[in-house]
Design an enzyme around this catalytic site. Structure first.
Site, PDB file in Angstrom:
ATOM      1  N   CYS A 107       0.899  -1.144   0.000  1.00 57.61           N
ATOM      2  CA  CYS A 107       0.000   0.000   0.000  1.00 57.61           C
ATOM      3  C   CYS A 107       0.940   1.197   0.000  1.00 57.61           C
ATOM      4  O   CYS A 107       1.623   1.443   0.997  1.00 57.61           O
ATOM      5  CB  CYS A 107      -0.915   0.049   1.214  1.00 57.61           C
ATOM      6  SG  CYS A 107      -1.833   1.598   1.246  1.00 57.61           S
ATOM      7  N   CYS A 110      -0.474   4.177   2.608  1.00 56.83           N
ATOM      8  CA  CYS A 110      -0.559   3.964   4.052  1.00 56.83           C
ATOM      9  C   CYS A 110      -0.321   2.497   4.362  1.00 56.83           C
ATOM     10  O   CYS A 110       0.788   2.027   4.178  1.00 56.83           O
ATOM     11  CB  CYS A 110      -1.879   4.480   4.610  1.00 56.83           C
ATOM     12  SG  CYS A 110      -3.299   4.029   3.598  1.00 56.83           S
ATOM     13  N   SER A 111      -1.326   1.789   4.807  1.00 50.80           N
ATOM     14  CA  SER A 111      -1.086   0.389   5.154  1.00 50.80           C
ATOM     15  C   SER A 111      -2.315  -0.475   4.895  1.00 50.80           C
ATOM     16  O   SER A 111      -2.611  -1.374   5.667  1.00 50.80           O
ATOM     17  CB  SER A 111      -0.652   0.274   6.613  1.00 50.80           C
ATOM     18  OG  SER A 111      -1.647   0.841   7.443  1.00 50.80           O
ATOM     19  N   CYS A 112      -3.043  -0.192   3.801  1.00 47.61           N
ATOM     20  CA  CYS A 112      -4.174  -1.040   3.439  1.00 47.61           C
ATOM     21  C   CYS A 112      -3.659  -2.471   3.267  1.00 47.61           C
ATOM     22  O   CYS A 112      -2.613  -2.690   2.677  1.00 47.61           O
ATOM     23  CB  CYS A 112      -4.799  -0.575   2.125  1.00 47.61           C
ATOM     24  SG  CYS A 112      -5.410   1.121   2.211  1.00 47.61           S
TER      25      CYS A 112
HETATM   26 FE    FE Z   1      -3.669   2.555   1.953  1.00 47.04          FE
END
Ligand code: FE
Length: 213
Positions: A107, A110-112
């Site tokens: 991602c 961010c951190s999907c």
């Molecule tokens: Fe994300």
């Protein structure tokens, strides 16, 4: 590569919640009610066991059931729901590794992450170094993970978002022909479903399979 994060809102932990959790943890440790080893063990359990176990079951099922695999690649969320696993809120796309194509998930913003099948993301997945570099130099980054891919292998990088998550269907390793679904699932690691590793058969297991162990 498009990456849509409308509103910029994600089901990420709130900074306040994170701070509060840290404060509670410190207090409990200070009072001797909890040890940081226990906290680490619980987090590790979520990261490595509870979460990826679901994904591993999905992968093992796809390896032994070609019709399920077809459905999984056509509509990941629907196929995963067939197994009675809680589908994520956003559609899940499953991408298949083959001898000529290797997929890896990131991602960039961010951190999907496919929480529903893989549990909590590893720390490195959330770090800017991985998020930016895997897109620009995927072969190099995979090498740093210990995964050396032949130059002829095409690497596809999938950028997750709140709208669409990805999971890699790793290749079934050679030498596992006699294994059942549960045994296969036990071989599947979190990293192999993110795409930074391949599924391997422990060498002790290989020798016992070939009757030398
Ligand atoms: Fe994300």
């Amino acid at each position: 590569m498009s990456h849509q994060h409308p509103g910029g809102h994600h089901p990420e932990p709130e900074p306040y919640a994170a701070l509060r959790t840290k404060a509670l943890e410190s207090l409990l440790i200070e009072k001797g009610l909890l040890s940081s080893d226990v906290v680490d063990a619980i987090v590790r359990n979520y990261e490595q066991d509870i979460g990826p176990l679901k994904g591993a079951r999905v992968v093992a099922k796809a390896w032994v059931d070609p019709a399920f695999k077809q459905r999984l690649l056509a509509d990941g969320s629907a196929a995963i729901n067939e197994l009675g696993l809680d589908g994520s809120r956003s559609p899940l796309v499953v991408v298949e590794n083959t001898p000529s194509v290797h997929n890896v998930v990131v991602c960039t913003l961010c951190s999907c992450y496919p929480w529903a099948v893989l549990g909590l993301p590893p720390t490195w997945y959330k770090q800017p170094a991985y998020r930016s570099r895997v897109v620009i130099q995927p072969r190099e980054v995979l090498r740093e993970f210990g995964l050396e891919l032949d130059e002829s292998v095409e690497i596809r990088v999938w950028d997750s978002s709140a709208e669409q998550r990805y999971m890699v269907l790793p290749e079934r390793p050679a030498g596992t022909e006699s294994m059942g679904e549960d045994e296969l699932a036990a071989l599947v690691t979190r990293d192999s479903m993110i795409g930074v590793a391949k599924v391997k058969v422990p060498s002790a297991r290989i020798s016992s399979l070939s009757g030398r162990g």
